[in-house]
Design a protein around this motif. Sequence first.
Motif, mmCIF file in Angstrom:
data_model
loop_
_atom_site.group_PDB
_atom_site.id
_atom_site.type_symbol
_atom_site.label_atom_id
_atom_site.label_comp_id
_atom_site.label_asym_id
_atom_site.label_seq_id
_atom_site.Cartn_x
_atom_site.Cartn_y
_atom_site.Cartn_z
ATOM 1 N N GLY A 100 22.973 -9.174 -23.706
ATOM 2 C CA GLY A 100 22.657 -9.808 -24.984
ATOM 3 C C GLY A 100 22.346 -11.286 -24.833
ATOM 4 N N LEU A 101 23.113 -11.978 -23.979
ATOM 5 C CA LEU A 101 22.865 -13.400 -23.742
ATOM 6 C C LEU A 101 21.515 -13.613 -23.065
ATOM 7 C CD1 LEU A 101 23.953 -16.295 -23.872
ATOM 8 C CD2 LEU A 101 24.996 -15.900 -21.640
ATOM 9 N N ALA A 102 21.198 -12.774 -22.082
ATOM 10 C CA ALA A 102 19.885 -12.881 -21.431
ATOM 11 C C ALA A 102 18.767 -12.631 -22.440
ATOM 12 C CB ALA A 102 19.800 -11.885 -20.271
ATOM 13 N N GLY A 103 18.973 -11.660 -23.320
ATOM 14 C CA GLY A 103 17.976 -11.400 -24.353
ATOM 15 C C GLY A 103 17.800 -12.583 -25.287
ATOM 16 N N ALA A 104 18.895 -13.252 -25.628
ATOM 17 C CA ALA A 104 18.800 -14.424 -26.503
ATOM 18 C C ALA A 104 18.039 -15.561 -25.823
ATOM 19 C CB ALA A 104 20.191 -14.885 -26.920
ATOM 20 N N VAL A 105 18.314 -15.771 -24.542
ATOM 21 C CA VAL A 105 17.604 -16.828 -23.807
ATOM 22 C C VAL A 105 16.118 -16.487 -23.693
ATOM 23 C CG1 VAL A 105 17.371 -17.906 -21.532
ATOM 24 C CG2 VAL A 105 19.629 -17.619 -22.546
ATOM 25 N N ILE A 106 15.817 -15.236 -23.338
ATOM 26 C CA ILE A 106 14.416 -14.818 -23.221
ATOM 27 C C ILE A 106 13.728 -14.884 -24.583
ATOM 28 C CG2 ILE A 106 12.923 -12.841 -22.709
ATOM 29 C CD1 ILE A 106 14.992 -12.095 -20.528
ATOM 30 N N GLY A 107 14.437 -14.499 -25.635
ATOM 31 C CA GLY A 107 13.863 -14.589 -26.979
ATOM 32 C C GLY A 107 13.577 -16.016 -27.395
ATOM 33 N N GLY A 108 14.474 -16.930 -27.044
ATOM 34 C CA GLY A 108 14.235 -18.338 -27.343
ATOM 35 C C GLY A 108 13.035 -18.884 -26.596
ATOM 36 N N LEU A 109 12.918 -18.508 -25.332
ATOM 37 C CA LEU A 109 11.750 -18.947 -24.556
ATOM 38 C C LEU A 109 10.470 -18.320 -25.084
ATOM 39 C CD1 LEU A 109 13.218 -18.827 -20.944
ATOM 40 C CD2 LEU A 109 12.618 -20.861 -22.268
ATOM 41 N N ALA A 110 10.529 -17.057 -25.474
ATOM 42 C CA ALA A 110 9.342 -16.398 -26.034
ATOM 43 C C ALA A 110 8.951 -17.032 -27.362
ATOM 44 C CB ALA A 110 9.605 -14.905 -26.219
ATOM 45 N N LEU A 111 9.927 -17.410 -28.159
ATOM 46 C CA LEU A 111 9.631 -18.074 -29.427
ATOM 47 C C LEU A 111 8.977 -19.435 -29.187
ATOM 48 C CD1 LEU A 111 9.902 -17.731 -32.479
ATOM 49 C CD2 LEU A 111 12.125 -18.852 -32.324
ATOM 50 N N ALA A 112 9.484 -20.154 -28.202
ATOM 51 C CA ALA A 112 8.882 -21.450 -27.870
ATOM 52 C C ALA A 112 7.478 -21.259 -27.300
ATOM 53 C CB ALA A 112 9.760 -22.195 -26.873
ATOM 54 N N ARG A 113 7.286 -20.215 -26.494
ATOM 55 C CA ARG A 113 5.978 -19.959 -25.913
ATOM 56 C C ARG A 113 4.979 -19.543 -26.988
ATOM 57 N NH1 ARG A 113 6.058 -16.809 -20.662
ATOM 58 N NH2 ARG A 113 6.347 -18.928 -19.949
#
Length: 138
Positions: free
Chosen positions: A49-62
């Motif tokens: 879940g934490l990895a998903g949150a980090v990846i989601g944050g990066l995807a949102l920024a991208r």
Amino acid sequence: MSVRHLFTSLLVGLGPAAPAVVNALAQPDPTVYGWTTGRVWASAAALVGLAGAVIGGLALARSAGRVGTGTGRRGAVVALAAGLAGTIVGGVVVAVADGGPGAGYGIVGGYVALVVGPIAVLLGGLALNRSRRSHRVG
């Protein structure tokens, strides 16, 4: 005569194992130390879940054009999947736990997964929505 001496005198027939049995019976706190199956599953769910949150944050920024190139669509889908998996496994861990914190069932990690997993789903959904809008426009 203390309780320990009483147990020892009752269990004298067990030979060398008597002190270990007495210590096990005299322990009032059922706190479990170390890695149990529940703790492993809960920790894995929380980390996914934490990895998903980090990846989601990066995807949102991208997807907003702040980091790197591309729309962030792949990262959004990965964040959605990881958040959903972490939430489901965390929910199962919490549902089957028989005790509270310290009992070895992984309930704390399960609750962490239930908090971090939906955050990953939310960030992944926002990034996916933004990448769809940017894909239609440009």
